[in-house]
Write a protein that holds these residues in place. Structure first.
Motif, PDB file in Angstrom:
ATOM      1  N   ASP A  33       0.825  -1.406  -0.158  1.00  0.00           N
ATOM      2  CA  ASP A  33      -0.173  -0.128   0.089  1.00  0.00           C
ATOM      3  C   ASP A  33       0.916   1.272   0.034  1.00  0.00           C
ATOM      4  N   GLY A  34       0.520   2.103  -0.972  1.00  0.00           N
ATOM      5  CA  GLY A  34       1.264   3.594  -0.897  1.00  0.00           C
ATOM      6  C   GLY A  34       2.506   3.330  -1.669  1.00  0.00           C
ATOM      7  N   ASP A  35       2.948   2.512  -2.237  1.00  0.00           N
ATOM      8  CA  ASP A  35       4.258   2.496  -2.773  1.00  0.00           C
ATOM      9  C   ASP A  35       3.913   3.238  -4.288  1.00  0.00           C
ATOM     10  N   VAL A  36       5.066   3.397  -4.796  1.00  0.00           N
ATOM     11  CA  VAL A  36       5.237   4.032  -6.069  1.00  0.00           C
ATOM     12  C   VAL A  36       5.866   3.111  -6.855  1.00  0.00           C
ATOM     13  N   VAL A  37       5.212   2.239  -7.867  1.00  0.00           N
ATOM     14  CA  VAL A  37       5.943   1.330  -8.727  1.00  0.00           C
ATOM     15  C   VAL A  37       7.151   1.675  -9.309  1.00  0.00           C
ATOM     16  N   GLY A  38       8.225   1.004  -9.206  1.00  0.00           N
ATOM     17  CA  GLY A  38       9.490   1.543  -9.350  1.00  0.00           C
ATOM     18  C   GLY A  38       9.883   0.945 -10.985  1.00  0.00           C
TER      19      GLY A  38
END
Length: 995
Positions: free
Chosen positions: A153-158
């Motif tokens: 949750d809340g991660d920016v996909v790298g």
């Protein structure tokens, strides 16, 4: 790991690969990941995982932009001619000017580009991957194809990844697809290689955000080969160095000046019978230099640099020095709603239940502090009603409590308190709409953590899906009951409801086409519209008790269609994204400045219209039904160009807007010869940012590609900052006009003196120079340039944002500016030349001596005195003219204007220093006669002072005539007139529709 890694082509359709095929393609393992050694090798092979933009900040490109313009080329030619005639003093001074300008421009623009590079690196700084069979956190730019990446949750996909493990994963792909709703991901195999990006549900893409759930995936593409990188690559092919209107006008002016300089050189040689001599060549160069504003490039650069610094202080980053000036011509601003005009902080502010009526919820933002009041069946217009009653925390009717439970439990968001548990700041993770519902539950004392702790146990979940626009969960209650809770769009939840709750009673809606259902849906539509008209996004809540069959698998044996049936309607929740406090004043300020504001949003038309009224984009009292000022994207996109051009007024509000709609709006504005700015944050906004005259990207919520496509980046995503930028653009352009007029007036004055002076011949038949070459350079650089720089730093005038936008075709040299330049220049030149003549013929009997252009002699005393008088007179006139140039029409020498002069320290200091420098140039032995070719003054000061007073009187009379004859600059009551015009536009079309 001994398998050879296959080189990846950009079009490889990994969404059609199975997990095993993806593992084989990259010689990796979804369980073990890569080894550190293998990852290091692949980092060298594939490069860093980052968007390259223009390949980073290249200093030589920035430097080239500083010298690649026509005026610099002309100065270089003048330098070469000066050196060719061995006039090293002039050549050295001009060369110093070129170097100084390039250094200042390079330093400012290089810093701006480095700031943008830092912004690009903020999107996803770290990533979680499996390396050496362990979960580690690495800098995101070190991720490589074949890595196993973990998302929460809340991660920016790298990076772009093929998923192989998913748990309730939803990602926000609005940056790529424009779809505002989160996308539910799964592991299903996809056959079509050309499947639309938004339908590749087994993939996640770089720079998108995880809204809820968790997952693991194999990295398939990094850096410029990701989906966002492909768009960035396309945009890189667009010429980013296209000249702005100001640059083009300055170049055109440079060509004109160059042509005029050539003509003047021919005149000089013609007067001397085209006989070459060093003195003739030097005078010709002096005349050419007199018309070239050597200080213009440096002053323009410095003014823009200060403008960039000033904009950075108000949270706007200008990517290039030359882009800010375009804002001064903006006639239309096309703005997004969420986060720009509003705070982007969803908060539940209203509820409606059958029988109970409306509820009001106080409090703002993520902070779960506020109260809930029951208002009854009164429409939700007033914030406070006399009959409303506060609902104590943790209490209320059974209907009320059940509704809050639905809002709390049918919800995947989390509220967290940072730092000190008692005094820390509240933060939230998840979908903004769910966050608003969770904050509501906290305020009611029924937060999800509290309910779970009390015995509510999640058994199954049917996540939100854009195709069904609803979500449902199955919970086991503390009383061992199985309860299904549902939330979603009203039009998708109502068909699932067979009953509706009225207090403690559950009443049947009858059949699908029964009169009872029709009446109920009509009632719900009425209440929903009442909420939507207040700018609220409306969600519907429902529930039912679930009776499981013996032996039923409640985790895997449930069918969604069966579960989401026979629901009991609970109520409506109105969620509000409050406008920024500064939005309405900023919009009204735009109308005062003759700028029209358009709101392009993905919201429902009623919600969009309500917010538009709150921020004054449309009048509060206009009818929104069939009003041409308010359209949906479907209506606008369906119109042909001819139909759009036939509209009396382009829509001020476009709801359900798509990226293509934005481009179409910009094209429509351009066809009307309007100058438009567009805001955007997603990759899909890049075409409209490029199409607009000024593209403005959001620094907080914007994608890297949008920032690269934009001219200006807002670090606070605030509409009011756009208005400040426009005001700064106007201020800067007005100041450029002021100092260009000042510099060019001085040049005209010098040319008047120098050309007429050719008529005077000495005893040898040679022309006598009224001014020496060094005097001319000193006037241009030391006398004219510092006050011009001061004019470039002038604060905005009181009328800055009360004047209409300048025409993009009008340019730097309007008729008034050209007229002023020549009239003031002729006046200064005439007064200076008159003094030269008075001293020569009135007090020295017309004795012009011999070879007085080269050196001093007793016979040349009269010429040297006259030359000094003309030089001192022109110096003081140029400095006095700087005060005139502070305003085109207002009195320059009034007490009010002079009292504000102290606000511009650079200007008044340059005037004082300019006056003081006259004396050492006149009286220092050796410097005066050997370098400047003039002598000290005595009685001649009386003529100089008289000329200054005559010029001041002339300037004030001239401005008074302009004020009485020319059209006023300021708009009168433009805000009220604009509102009335919109009312007339809307009412007239609405009347036609009714007829």
């Amino acid at each position: 790991m001994g398998k050879q890694v296959v080189d990846l082509e950009p079009e490889t359709p990994f969404h059609t690969f199975s997990v095993a095929q993806t593992e084989e393609h990259y010689a990796t393992s979804s369980i073990q990941g890569l080894s550190s050694a293998e990852a290091a090798l692949r980092l060298k092979q594939y490069g860093s995982n980052e968007l390259q933009g223009d390949g980073g900040v290249k200093w030589y490109k920035v430097l080239w932009r500083q010298v690649a313009n026509a005026l610099v080329v002309i100065l270089l030619i003048a330098t070469a001619l000066a050196f060719a005639t061995k006039d090293f003093a002039e050549g050295g001074v001009i060369l110093f000017i070129i170097v100084m300008n390039a250094a200042i421009g390079f330093w400012q623009e290089f810093n701006a580009e480095q700031t943008m590079e830092a912004l690009r690196n903020m999107s996803s700084p770290t990533a979680q991957v499996i390396r050496d069979e362990a979960r580690v956190t690495i800098p995101n730019n070190q991720a490589v194809p074949g890595d196993v990446m973990i998302f929460e949750d809340g991660d920016v996909v790298g990076a772009d990844c093929r998923l192989f493990e998913v748990f309730n994963l939803e990602t926000d792909e609005a940056l790529l697809t424009g779809e505002s709703l989160p996308v539910q991901k799964n592991l299903e195999h996809i056959e079509k290689a050309d499947e639309a990006l938004g339908d590749r549900l087994n993939m996640v893409f770089a720079s998108t955000t995880v809204v809820k759930g968790r997952a693991k995936g194999i990295v398939t593409n990094t850096g410029m080969k990701t989906q966002i990188g492909k768009i960035a690559t396309t945009l890189m092919n667009v010429d980013a160095n296209e000249q702005t209107p100001l640059q083009k006008r300055l170049n055109r002016m440079a060509y004109f000046v160059f042509l005029a300089a050539l003509i003047l050189v021919l005149i000089v040689f013609a007067v001397h019978g085209f006989k070459y001599s060093n003195e003739t060549a030097i005078y010709a160069i002096s005349v050419a230099i007199a018309i070239i504003p050597e200080g213009l490039v440096a002053v323009v650069t410095l003014t823009m640099a200060f403008g960039v610094s000033r904009m950075a202080e108000v949270k706007a980053i200008v990517r290039r020095l030359s882009s800010l000036e375009s804002l001064g011509a903006v006639t239309n601003i096309c703005s997004d709603k969420t986060g720009t005009l509003t705070q982007s902080k969803m908060v539940a502010v209203r509820m409606w239940f059958p029988k109970d009526g409306f509820y009001r919820i106080s409090g703002t933002g993520f902070v779960p502090e506020g109260d809930i009041f029951c208002q009854g069946e009164t429409a939700p217009n007033g914030e406070f009603l006399a009959q409303e009653e506060q609902v104590p925390i943790g209490s209320g009717t059974n209907h009320y409590l059940r509704t809050i439970q639905a809002a709390s439990l049918c919800n995947m968001s989390e509220l967290r308190r940072t730092q000190n548990p008692d005094h820390g700041e509240w933060t939230a993770i998840g979908d903004p709409t769910e966050i608003a519902l969770q904050v509501l539950a906290y305020k009611a004392g029924l937060s999800k953590p509290a309910l779970v702790e009390s015995g509510f146990d999640l058994i199954a979940e049917f996540p939100f899906d854009s195709s069904v626009k609803r979500m449902s969960v199955l919970y086991k209650s503390p009383a061992s009951e199985h309860l299904i809770f549902m939330k979603g769009a009203t039009e998708r939840v109502l068909p699932c409801c067979t009953y509706w709750r009225s207090g403690d009673d559950e009443l049947s809606l009858g059949g699908e086409k029964g009169s009872g259902r029709a009446e109920f849906e009509a009632m719900i539509t009425e209440k929903m519209n009442a909420l939507a008209e207040r700018g609220l996004r409306v969600l519907t809540l429902a529930y039912r008790k679930f009776h499981a069959k013996p032996g039923m698998d409640l985790v895997h044996g449930l069918n969604r269609d069966e579960v989401e049936s026979e629901m009991v309607f609970l109520g409506l929740v109105g969620i509000y994204d409050p406008p920024r406090a500064e939005s309405r004043p900023a919009v009204l300020k735009c109308y005062e400045a003759g700028i029209r504001v358009h709101m392009l949003t993905g919201d429902h038309p009623s919600t969009a219209a309500a917010i538009a009224k709150e921020v004054a984009i449309i009048p509060e009292d206009v009818n929104v039904v069939n009003n041409p000022l308010i359209m949906t994207a479907g209506q606008f996109d369906a119109m042909s160009e001819e139909e759009i051009d036939a509209l009396a007024e382009l829509p001020r509000v476009v709801a359900r807007c798509s990226p293509n709609t934005k481009v179409k709006m910009i094209a429509a504005l351009h066809r009307r010869d309007l100058f438009a700015t567009m805001t955007g944050d997603g990759v899909n906004d890049s075409p409209s940012l490029k199409a607009a005259n000024v593209g403005i990207a959001m620094g907080q919520s914007g994608s890297d590609v949008a920032k690269q496509a934009a001219d200006i980046v807002l670090t606070d995503d605030n509409f009011a900052t756009i208005v400040q930028a426009v005001a700064e653009g106007r201020r800067m352009f007005a100041n450029i006009q002021k100092f260009v007029q000042h510099l060019m007036s001085a040049n005209v004055a010098e040319i008047v003196v120098l050309i007429i002076g050719l008529a005077f011949k000495d005893s040898d038949g040679n022309a006598v120079f009224p001014m020496s070459a060094v005097e001319i350079l000193f006037l241009n650089m030391i006398t004219s340039s510092p006050p011009a720089m001061g004019l470039g730093l002038e604060p905005p005038s009181d009328s800055n944002m009360r004047e209409p936008p300048r025409s993009a075709k009008q340019g730097l040299f309007s008729f008034e500016v050209i007229m002023d330049t020549f009239i003031y220049g002729l006046a200064m030149g005439a007064l200076s030349f008159a003094n030269f003549c008075i001293v020569i013929f009135g007090f020295n009997h017309g004795n012009l001596g011999s070879e007085c252009n080269a050196h001093y002699s007793e016979a040349c005393e009269g010429v040297f005195k006259a030359r000094a008088t003309a030089y001192a007179c022109l110096t003081l006139l140029i400095l006095a003219h700087a005060i005139n140039c502070r305003s085109l029409r207002e009195p320059g020498w009034s007490r009010a204007n002079l009292s504000t002069l102290r606000q511009n320290r650079m200007l008044w200091l340059s005037i004082i220093v300019g006056v003081l420098l006259v004396f050492p140039m006149l009286y220092i032995p050796g410097l005066n006669r050997n370098v400047f070719k003039h002598s000290g003054l005595t009685y001649e000061w009386g003529f100089v002072v008289a000329a200054v007073f005559i010029f001041i009187a002339f300037a004030e009379i001239y401005k008074m005539i302009k004020r009485n004859v020319m059209k006023p600059l300021c708009l009168e009551n433009s805000s009220e007139l604009e509102m009335q015009r919109m009312r007339t536009c809307g009412d007239s079309v609405y009347d036609e529709v009714k007829e």
